[in-house]
Design an enzyme around this catalytic site. Structure first.
Site, PDB file in Angstrom:
ATOM      1  N   VAL A  66       0.823  -1.208   0.000  1.00  0.00           N
ATOM      2  CA  VAL A  66       0.000   0.000   0.000  1.00  0.00           C
ATOM      3  C   VAL A  66       0.857   1.258   0.000  1.00  0.00           C
ATOM      4  O   VAL A  66       0.557   2.225  -0.704  1.00  0.00           O
ATOM      5  CB  VAL A  66      -0.971  -0.006   1.195  1.00  0.00           C
ATOM      6  CG1 VAL A  66      -1.814   1.266   1.212  1.00  0.00           C
ATOM      7  CG2 VAL A  66      -1.869  -1.228   1.143  1.00  0.00           C
ATOM      8  N   LYS A  78     -13.042  -4.966  11.038  1.00  0.00           N
ATOM      9  CA  LYS A  78     -13.746  -4.079  10.115  1.00  0.00           C
ATOM     10  C   LYS A  78     -15.200  -3.881  10.534  1.00  0.00           C
ATOM     11  O   LYS A  78     -15.755  -2.785  10.378  1.00  0.00           O
ATOM     12  CB  LYS A  78     -13.671  -4.656   8.701  1.00  0.00           C
ATOM     13  CG  LYS A  78     -12.258  -4.696   8.133  1.00  0.00           C
ATOM     14  CD  LYS A  78     -12.212  -5.458   6.820  1.00  0.00           C
ATOM     15  CE  LYS A  78     -10.802  -5.519   6.261  1.00  0.00           C
ATOM     16  NZ  LYS A  78     -10.728  -6.340   5.035  1.00  0.00           N
ATOM     17  N   VAL A 128     -11.347  -0.275   5.987  1.00  0.00           N
ATOM     18  CA  VAL A 128     -12.523  -1.137   5.818  1.00  0.00           C
ATOM     19  C   VAL A 128     -12.943  -1.113   4.356  1.00  0.00           C
ATOM     20  O   VAL A 128     -13.357  -0.072   3.848  1.00  0.00           O
ATOM     21  CB  VAL A 128     -13.706  -0.692   6.702  1.00  0.00           C
ATOM     22  CG1 VAL A 128     -14.854  -1.688   6.564  1.00  0.00           C
ATOM     23  CG2 VAL A 128     -13.282  -0.557   8.153  1.00  0.00           C
ATOM     24  N   ASP A 155      -9.820 -10.425  10.901  1.00  0.00           N
ATOM     25  CA  ASP A 155      -9.748  -9.231  10.047  1.00  0.00           C
ATOM     26  C   ASP A 155     -11.143  -8.653   9.813  1.00  0.00           C
ATOM     27  O   ASP A 155     -11.368  -7.452   9.961  1.00  0.00           O
ATOM     28  CB  ASP A 155      -9.092  -9.601   8.715  1.00  0.00           C
ATOM     29  CG  ASP A 155      -9.089  -8.453   7.714  1.00  0.00           C
ATOM     30  OD1 ASP A 155      -8.163  -7.635   7.759  1.00  0.00           O
ATOM     31  OD2 ASP A 155     -10.020  -8.368   6.885  1.00  0.00           O
ATOM     32  N   GLY A 212      -1.009 -13.466  -3.911  1.00  0.00           N
ATOM     33  CA  GLY A 212      -0.875 -12.292  -3.058  1.00  0.00           C
ATOM     34  C   GLY A 212      -2.162 -11.899  -2.368  1.00  0.00           C
ATOM     35  O   GLY A 212      -2.234 -10.848  -1.724  1.00  0.00           O
ATOM     36  N   LYS A 225      -6.628  -1.513  10.008  1.00  0.00           N
ATOM     37  CA  LYS A 225      -7.888  -1.801  10.706  1.00  0.00           C
ATOM     38  C   LYS A 225      -7.663  -2.361  12.105  1.00  0.00           C
ATOM     39  O   LYS A 225      -8.455  -2.116  13.005  1.00  0.00           O
ATOM     40  CB  LYS A 225      -8.779  -2.728   9.877  1.00  0.00           C
ATOM     41  CG  LYS A 225      -8.500  -4.203   9.932  1.00  0.00           C
ATOM     42  CD  LYS A 225      -7.356  -4.631   9.042  1.00  0.00           C
ATOM     43  CE  LYS A 225      -7.667  -4.402   7.584  1.00  0.00           C
ATOM     44  NZ  LYS A 225      -6.598  -4.898   6.669  1.00  0.00           N
TER      45      LYS A 225
END
Length: 379
Positions: A11, A188, A115, A184, A170, A88
């Protein structure tokens, strides 16, 4: 606007690339632990260099994890710098603390990319909550698990093989536990419920059951009965509490979520005046996620003053009133399960309507005897 970029992974690199073509927002420095080669900005290993730079007014945290991310983000807020994060876990675990720090120091905290990846979910949820009483948020909030479930429904493959393929592409981490065990998506959901209802939920109070144990035989049973399994998160506002949970769910063919392919997400809200609205898109990926980070930066630059809500009331979780029939496949011998069996599905059972709270308690006993046990709600 000049930013300090914390992290230069998937990112972080995406944010850097997008901003390289802009003149209104630039990267002043990158915090990284490795050599990044030739960049158009300073690279440092010392967070103090960013905190002490008066030209850097905003910090972008895309490192992930709780520590040292929490210390770095807290330091930035205390130094009077805005913060945009895609983390998150950080935003969920320190939801109240970070928002309090931002308010105390007169700066902005945003985390749209935390999110939904590339879906502008939180910003639209924020807008909907201005004119509606939001009663429910729900949906597919994790691309890795959706990719796995989609692949298992489309071909006769085992969970382990699909997970390996997801890692090669990935979509899944080397340690996929946070995704396949549902943590995860739980984080969120907690963030989404906070924005939708103006509440603070706690991770320990939101039960989770993931897809680690789903088998090809389970999928065949579902398909034989016209059902599709997806990992669904749900939070519904009650009078003085919230029903919130994450669990595999068997959907009928006409459900929007049943058709969501590959690593896409579909997240929905239900409002008093707007009814149900759903948001579909890439739930992860370098540029979709980086896009939402940059959108947050531009929102701050254009005058956004704060978080998505200014309400942070502590709330309890109550799943006793949420009732489902459940598909259960286990070798555990439990009288409490036998007492609620309604029908047999070729080696598995389907229960009478039981509460989410009761099912998740039963699951703990099931797993203690048979660690390959699996269950899914029937929607």
């Amino acid at each position: 606007m000049k930013i300090g970029l914390l992290g230069f992974g998937v990112v972080g690199r995406g944010v850097y690339d997008i901003l390289s073509d802009r003149e209104d927002v630039s990267v002043g420095a990158v915090l990284a632990r490795r050599d990044l080669g030739q960049l158009s900005c300073a690279v440092t290993r010392d967070m103090q260099d960013i905190l002490n730079d008066p030209e850097i007014d905003t910090v972008v945290e895309v490192m992930g994890g709780l520590h040292p991310a929490f210390e770095y983000v807290s330091g930035a807020l205390k130094a009077g710098k805005n913060v945009v994060t895609s983390n998150k876990h950080l935003l969920c675990h320190y939801y109240k603390e970070l928002n309090a720090l931002a308010a105390e120091n007169g700066v902005v905290l945003r985390g749209t990319a935390a999110v939904g990846g590339g879906i502008p979910w939180l910003t639209n949820l924020e807008k909907a909550a201005r004119a509606n009483a939001i009663s429910k948020v729900s949906g597919i909030m994790n691309g890795t698990t959706n990719y796995i479930m989609d692949a298992m429904h489309k071909s006769d493959v085992d969970f382990a093989d699909v997970l390996k393929k997801a890692q090669e592409l990935g979509y899944a981490e080397a340690d996929p536990s946070a995704d396949i065990d549902g943590w995860d998506i739980q984080r969120k959901l907690i963030i989404s419920a906070g924005v939708a209802f103006g509440v603070c939920l706690h991770e320990d109070d939101v039960p989770v059951f993931g897809i680690r144990n789903v088998s090809a035989a389970d999928i065949k049973r579902f398909q034989a009965r016209g059902r599709t399994c997806k990992l669904i998160a749900s939070a519904e506002k009650l009078l003085d509490s919230v029903a919130a949970y994450v669990e595999p769910t068997l959907l009928t063919s006409d459900a929007l979520e049943a058709a969501v392919p590959a690593n896409f997400n579909l997240i929905s809200l239900e409002g008093e005046h707007c009814g149900k609205q759903s948001f579909f898109g890439q739930g992860a990926g370098r540029y979709p996620t980086a896009y939402n980070v940059v959108q947050d930066l531009l929102d701050i630059q254009s005058g956004v003053q704060g978080f998505y809500t200014d309400k942070f009331a502590d709330a309890s979780t109550n799943n006793a009133g949420a009732l489902h029939r459940y598909y259960v496949r286990t070798n555990a011998k439990l009288p409490a399960l036998d007492a609620v069996v309604e029908e047999n599905w070729d080696g598995a059972v389907v229960t009478l309507p039981v509460s989410v709270a009761q099912m998740h308690e039963l699951a703990k006993s099931m797993l203690a005897e048979d660690d390959k046990s699996f269950f899914a709600a029937l929607a």
